[in-house]
Scaffold this active site. Structure first.
Site, short mmCIF file in Angstrom:
data_model
loop_
_atom_site.label_atom_id
_atom_site.label_comp_id
_atom_site.label_asym_id
_atom_site.label_seq_id
_atom_site.Cartn_x
_atom_site.Cartn_y
_atom_site.Cartn_z
N THR A 12 52.90 -5.24 -62.98
CA THR A 12 52.94 -3.98 -63.69
C THR A 12 52.58 -4.24 -65.14
O THR A 12 52.19 -5.34 -65.49
CB THR A 12 54.36 -3.40 -63.57
OG1 THR A 12 54.35 -2.08 -64.09
CG2 THR A 12 55.38 -4.23 -64.33
N LYS A 44 60.65 0.70 -64.06
CA LYS A 44 60.73 -0.71 -64.43
C LYS A 44 61.26 -0.89 -65.85
O LYS A 44 61.22 -1.99 -66.39
CB LYS A 44 59.36 -1.36 -64.27
CG LYS A 44 58.83 -1.23 -62.84
CD LYS A 44 57.40 -1.65 -62.78
CE LYS A 44 56.74 -1.05 -61.56
NZ LYS A 44 55.31 -1.14 -61.63
N GLY A 58 62.76 -3.99 -69.90
CA GLY A 58 61.65 -3.70 -69.00
C GLY A 58 61.28 -4.98 -68.29
O GLY A 58 61.42 -6.07 -68.85
N SER A 137 50.43 -7.39 -65.58
CA SER A 137 49.00 -7.47 -65.28
C SER A 137 48.14 -6.82 -66.35
O SER A 137 47.05 -7.29 -66.64
CB SER A 137 48.72 -6.85 -63.92
OG SER A 137 49.19 -5.52 -63.87
N ALA A 168 46.24 1.38 -68.50
CA ALA A 168 46.10 2.01 -67.19
C ALA A 168 44.64 2.35 -66.89
O ALA A 168 44.21 2.31 -65.73
CB ALA A 168 46.96 3.28 -67.11
N CYS A 171 43.26 -1.63 -66.23
CA CYS A 171 43.90 -2.49 -65.23
C CYS A 171 44.18 -1.70 -63.95
O CYS A 171 44.92 -0.71 -63.99
CB CYS A 171 45.20 -3.07 -65.78
SG CYS A 171 46.09 -4.09 -64.59
N THR A 174 47.92 -0.97 -62.91
CA THR A 174 48.74 -0.21 -63.86
C THR A 174 48.37 1.27 -63.73
O THR A 174 47.18 1.59 -63.67
CB THR A 174 48.47 -0.70 -65.30
OG1 THR A 174 48.76 -2.09 -65.39
CG2 THR A 174 49.31 0.06 -66.31
#
Length: 185
Positions: A12, A44, A58, A137, A168, A171, A174
């Site tokens: 994540t 998370k 987190g 990631s 986001a 990746c 994400t």
């Protein structure tokens, strides 16, 4: 940390941003197995309140491993109320030396509003430069974006949200479904 030893599970993105007396931790909600999104709404980022002291954490990596580490961190914080750095160092020592904990594959970003720390399974407790920490990631994408936004007239939450959106967009592990927790210094 982008993968666990379980084939195909991907991590994540979590970011922590400290600016103007506020720290924000944000994380996306995507859990992927190979090329498949298993869940898009995972939480998370958590608020812990051991001994009445707020801490936001987190995690990236294996969810079960992260929950084990969060429970251990909470116990360390209860034993050392209001001393996040000491609790983090104690957790990192345990994580590094305990045979069971050594197998856990996760990373944590934690804050009490004054400290922003990254805790790793290698025994590292790092206070990041530039008041930004990012893991997972898409962590490097989020970190680069946040660093570019720090000089602008944005608050910590806006920077974290914009950086996560950029991560986001780049990746594939994400997504833009964010959990955001803020804590004052």
């Amino acid at each position: 940390m982008t993968e666990t030893s379980f084939p195909g599970w991907h991590g994540t993105t979590i970011i922590g941003v400290k600016k103007n007396g506020k720290v924000v931790v944000a994380g996306d909600g995507q859990v992927s197995l190979g090329q498949t999104v298993i869940k898009g709404t995972a939480r998370k980022v958590r608020r812990l309140t051991p001994g009445g002291h707020d801490v936001v954490a987190g995690f990236a990596g294996s969810t079960a491993d992260a929950f084990t580490l969060l429970e251990r961190l909470e116990a360390k914080l209860e034993a050392t109320p209001g001393q996040l750095q000491r609790a983090a160092v104690e957790l990192a020592k345990d994580w590094r030396t305990d045979k069971y904990l050594q197998k856990l594959e996760a990373m944590l970003i934690v804050t009490d509003g004054s400290l922003l720390l990254v805790i790793t399974g290698a025994g590292d407790v790092l206070e990041p430069e530039h008041d930004i920490a990012a893991i997972g990631s898409g962590g490097n994408f989020a970190l680069a974006a946040a660093r570019g936004l720090m000089e602008a007239d944005f608050d910590a939450e806006t920077i974290a949200r914009k950086a996560m959106q950029i991560a986001a967009d780049i990746c594939v592990y994400t997504n833009g479904n964010l959990t955001v927790e803020a804590i004052d210094a």
